[in-house]
Enzyme design. Sequence first.
Site: not given
Ligand code: FAD
Length: 561
Positions: A42, A272
């Site tokens: 973020c 899941t």
């Molecule tokens: C630029 C930006 C700004 C944002 N700003 C906000 C905000 O202000 N407020 C808000 O609420 N949300 C915001 N978000 C959204 C928020 O960051 C996401 O909702 C949150 O990070 C989701 O978490 P996650 O763990 O699902 O995925 P992520 O945090 O994206 O983490 C997933 C990780 O899994 C890894 N991965 C995927 N597949 C594999 C695999 N097969 N093997 C190993 N590793 C793998 C990826 O490389 C990644 O690093 C923003 C997102 C971005 C990109």
Amino acid sequence: MKYLIIGGVAGGATAAARLRRNDESAGIILFEKGQYVSYANCGLPYYIGGTIPERDSLFLQTPESFAERFNIDVRVENEVTAIDGHGKTVTVRRADGSQYVESYDKLLLSPGATPVRPPLPGIDSEGIFTLRDVPDTDRIKNYLTHHRVRRAVVVGAGFIGLEMAENLHEAGAKVSIVEMANQVMAPIDYSMATLVHQHLRRKGVSLHLEQSVEKFTKRGSVIDVHFKSGQTIEADLVILSIGVRPATALAQAAGLKIGEAGGIWVDDYLQTSVADIYAVGDAIEFPHPLTGKPWLNYLANPANRQGRIVADNMVWGNQTKYEGAIGTSIAKVFDLTVASTGLAAKRLKQFGIPYRSSWTHSGSHAGYYPGALPLSLKITFDPESGKLYGAQSVGYDGVDKRIDQLALLIKNGGTVHDLTRLEHAYAPPFSSAKDPIAIAGYVAANIINGAMPAMTWREMQEADPATATILDVRTAEECIRGMIPGAINIPIEELRDRLAEIPADKAVYIYCAVGLRGYLATNILRANGYTQVRNLSGGYKTYSAAVAPAMSDANLFTKCV
Ligand SMILES: Cc1cc2nc3c(=O)[nH]c(=O)nc-3n(C[C@H](O)[C@H](O)[C@H](O)COP(=O)(O)OP(=O)(O)OC[C@H]3O[C@@H](n4cnc5c(N)ncnc54)[C@H](O)[C@@H]3O)c2cc1C
């Protein structure tokens, strides 16, 4: 017990730390295909724009600190390429291409989402970027350092697109935003988005709404961005912020159920369809608490909360249910704050849920204390019970605390009447004795109980002055700045003496600046025998912002007496 986690940022890193707190003796391995874990996605736009000066401050943990503090084996540049749910193993590919297999007792997927990159001609040209992770950020920052970026184009006007627009402006570029819809920020309704449009334009941002990009071509270092409409704009840098899709390929290949919204299906415990495999974050879908329909919610707070819940369920068995999220979100757009929670009117319409809307415009704090700034609020609610469905707010100060209070009420099944019962901390620098959300509650309650027959800006736009008197009760000075076409002006103070000017056999549609004087005028007319009287919700402020693009200066200045 051996826990494996796929994905090392929001959901994955939170779950890893909680797993360790829950179980000191467990083996925990966290796989991350990228180079970094536990960083602040973020914050990435603000590092690009320079508001966050230090790159290092984006990193909350490193593989080393995870190992030292939590005794967690973090393996960066290790991508999980396959899951065997029966044999309870995963296959992992290292950066050098070599592979290995790791067994698990329980597995968590938090693979996030991937940016949409449509196959448009020229999309892979130098200078065109998406923003999801640290390497994307480094590429954009590096490009800005080594190229003269005078014009930047942001394609897609969601939260990240608008944050990037502001930060590219901060970095010195003239910014244009291209958006296929007729508004920025899809979660809010058009009438609220128009307030954001006005602000962006005031900041010098060019808005190209209802335009979709057809292709990109390069002329030296210049990128020509071609719209389907035939228009072309020039850019030195393009950010694609068209949206994201849940990263489900790995789950799908492993035979995990994918739900109807396209995310990984999970039960109430975030498990899941395959035993001992859990999933959280952007990759999952979950029923919306208000509609009951599965939806995708790409936000950091749910990912973090789910990470904590799932770690408890993985260690102690499925005991803690995830209650779902209603999409409470907020963004800074230059000086404005834009926030929303729950269901906007357009979503309620989509789902066929009967609703009413109310617009109110208040000050961020008491008007007599210096520095009060406008705060606009739209709420949606059930027309009979007053159950709150959603809220949207646009303003400069105090938007965050109002939307958080509303989110709490909405999640707990609150009504517009609860808004009037909330107790607010009040002193002049912070609020008014009647807080903006209390005012929203009073207005909505008046709409429901019939004390104030309200009309929307759309209904006013369709009103025919031949069949209804459109009555502006503001001062003549206010009218000079614009009126609704066909309206007559009788200031509220003169209304009781000038009733003869208003035909009693026609409907009367009243408006003032924001709705309060219109409400008083409605009462005066009804007490004098007028039966078809309605007051414009949100007044001229809502109306003029909403219809502005369609309205020419010529018809803004109509009859003002
Ligand atoms: C630029 C930006 C700004 C944002 N700003 C906000 C905000 O202000 N407020 C808000 O609420 N949300 C915001 N978000 C959204 C928020 O960051 C996401 O909702 C949150 O990070 C989701 O978490 P996650 O763990 O699902 O995925 P992520 O945090 O994206 O983490 C997933 C990780 O899994 C890894 N991965 C995927 N597949 C594999 C695999 N097969 N093997 C190993 N590793 C793998 C990826 O490389 C990644 O690093 C923003 C997102 C971005 C990109």
